[in-house]
Scaffold this active site. Sequence first.
Site, short mmCIF file in Angstrom:
data_model
loop_
_atom_site.label_atom_id
_atom_site.label_comp_id
_atom_site.label_asym_id
_atom_site.label_seq_id
_atom_site.Cartn_x
_atom_site.Cartn_y
_atom_site.Cartn_z
CE1 TYR A 64 -4.22 0.60 -0.29
CE2 TYR A 64 -4.45 -1.45 0.81
CZ TYR A 64 -5.01 -0.47 -0.04
OH TYR A 64 -6.52 -0.65 -0.32
CD GLU A 66 -4.92 4.95 0.60
OE1 GLU A 66 -5.12 6.14 1.44
OE2 GLU A 66 -5.49 4.14 0.48
CG ASP A 241 -8.48 10.97 -22.88
OD1 ASP A 241 -7.62 10.30 -23.19
OD2 ASP A 241 -9.65 10.30 -22.48
CB THR A 270 -4.49 4.76 -21.47
OG1 THR A 270 -4.31 4.73 -23.07
CG2 THR A 270 -5.91 4.70 -21.48
CE LYS A 273 -6.64 3.84 -24.86
NZ LYS A 273 -7.84 2.92 -24.56
NE ARG A 279 -6.17 -3.19 -19.45
CZ ARG A 279 -6.41 -3.21 -20.92
NH1 ARG A 279 -5.58 -3.79 -21.55
NH2 ARG A 279 -7.34 -2.21 -21.38
N1 PLP Z 1 -10.04 7.98 -23.00
C1 PLP Z 1 -9.97 7.55 -24.32
C2 PLP Z 1 -9.73 8.58 -25.41
C3 PLP Z 1 -10.08 6.18 -24.59
O1 PLP Z 1 -10.03 5.67 -25.85
C4 PLP Z 1 -10.01 5.34 -23.39
C5 PLP Z 1 -10.29 3.90 -23.79
O2 PLP Z 1 -10.63 3.34 -24.75
C6 PLP Z 1 -10.11 5.69 -22.28
C7 PLP Z 1 -10.04 7.14 -21.97
C8 PLP Z 1 -10.12 4.79 -20.90
O3 PLP Z 1 -9.17 3.99 -20.80
P1 PLP Z 1 -9.04 2.73 -19.77
O4 PLP Z 1 -10.20 1.76 -20.52
O5 PLP Z 1 -7.96 2.73 -19.37
O6 PLP Z 1 -10.12 3.33 -18.45
#
Ligand code: PLP
Length: 472
Positions: A64, A66, A241, A270, A273, A279
């Site tokens: 842990y 935090e 994002d 993320t 990808k 992950r």
């Molecule tokens: N943001 C975008 C643009 C995504 O394409 C995705 C996943 O497909 C996410 C966020 C969410 O990612 P996670 O599946 O790791 O929560």
Amino acid sequence: MSLNAESTAFRSALEVIRAVEPRVADAIGAELADQRESLKLIASENYASPATLLAMGNWFSDKYAEGTVGRRFYAGCQNVDTVEALAAEHAKELFGAAHAYVQPHSGIDANLVAFWAILADRVESPALKKAQVRQVNDLTEADWFALRRELGNQRMLGMSLDAGGHLTHGFRPNISGKMFDQRSYGTDPATGLIDYDRVAEAAREFKPLILVAGYSAYPRKVNFRIMREIADSVGATFMVDMAHFAGLVAGKVFTGDFDPVPHAHIVTTTTHKSLRGPRGGMVLCGPELADQVDRGCPMVLGGPLPHVMAAKAVALAEARRPDFADYAQRIVDNAQALAEGLVRRGTKLVTGGTDNHLVLLDVSGYGLTGRQAEQALLDSGIVTNRNAVPQDPNGAWYTSGIRIGTPALTTRGLGVAEMDATAELIHTVLTQTTPGESKAKYVLDPALADKISKQATELLTGFPLYPAVNLA
Ligand code: PLP
């Protein structure tokens, strides 16, 4: 490192697991076999390196931690501090960011961290403070409504789902759609491209607190300089994002106006990808938002996952090597070759092509729904996913689109020539599939599906997955 170190590592791990629950060991082995045999075209998936995978399977998982580096709510976090600091350092260097927060467990979590950080930074509200100490799940619709009103009905403007935006950018089934009064911008129906004038108009009318850019299924670059100007013109915080295209930013394929980091107030991603890590998620920002972002745990996250942060550090170190830039460029070259191969064979593509890692097919030209096409391709050993196209008449469940992407096949080493062969396989399956009596049913000769499956496997034979891993 000896050549068979990877084989030894994975074989030994499976032997240890097999002694406790052999079915789990078998499933892990079967997963590798399945991944080796299928033509993986899921735009959001990849193959992390053995070093990244191995960094996750260890005793860091037991800890842990935090808090943040050097300031933990638990004793004995010195080694977690080491890997978290390393991951953050690599991320800052790689993306040229002032601050990196590497604790988010996923992309959704990274976005939640960013939303709360922006709200907390911008809004001093007793209702927000109350919400912070309550379980978010306990809030009723009426609570959300009251909270939004007290916060001045905070607004988010993001890309619409059917134009390629993501669920977390303010849509109803996601918490972001409850936290924010949401409006979306779409794409030009004629070109399929973002119309920045329309985004500016929507921003002027709606006056959002947050302008979000980023996508899951938009096959083109986004001009982040223009988007920042739009955000500034209405006093919005600009969030990007980059979950899908982080690898292209890391590999310097997206630079200047197309690199979100210098333009956005806050960037989320993320790590699994196109970035090819474990992950997980990550948030990058400038010093102004850093303190709020660092409160991600315990505000919206549970304890960090130190084993995943260790793997993030490994993957980010890999992404800083010169060969990652070559990999990122090949992802785009392959996506463009795949798009050209499909267009040449008559497939209709949203926007007519791509300049990133993904291609969005409109399969209505084959007389199919996305659901029918996805299953027919899967029967033929080609793994894709169905996706809505702009103004999709079949909605988000059946859809009219198929999204394909090249990060995974590029990791295996497939190149432009194999992309043309892949386009041929996809086109053959879609031409030979006929719709059944419902939007989910279809008819495809099993012998043809079998033949294509074999051709797909043959296409992969020169490009072994995890070549140094032999489990036999
Ligand atoms: N943001 C975008 C643009 C995504 O394409 C995705 C996943 O497909 C996410 C966020 C969410 O990612 P996670 O599946 O790791 O929560």
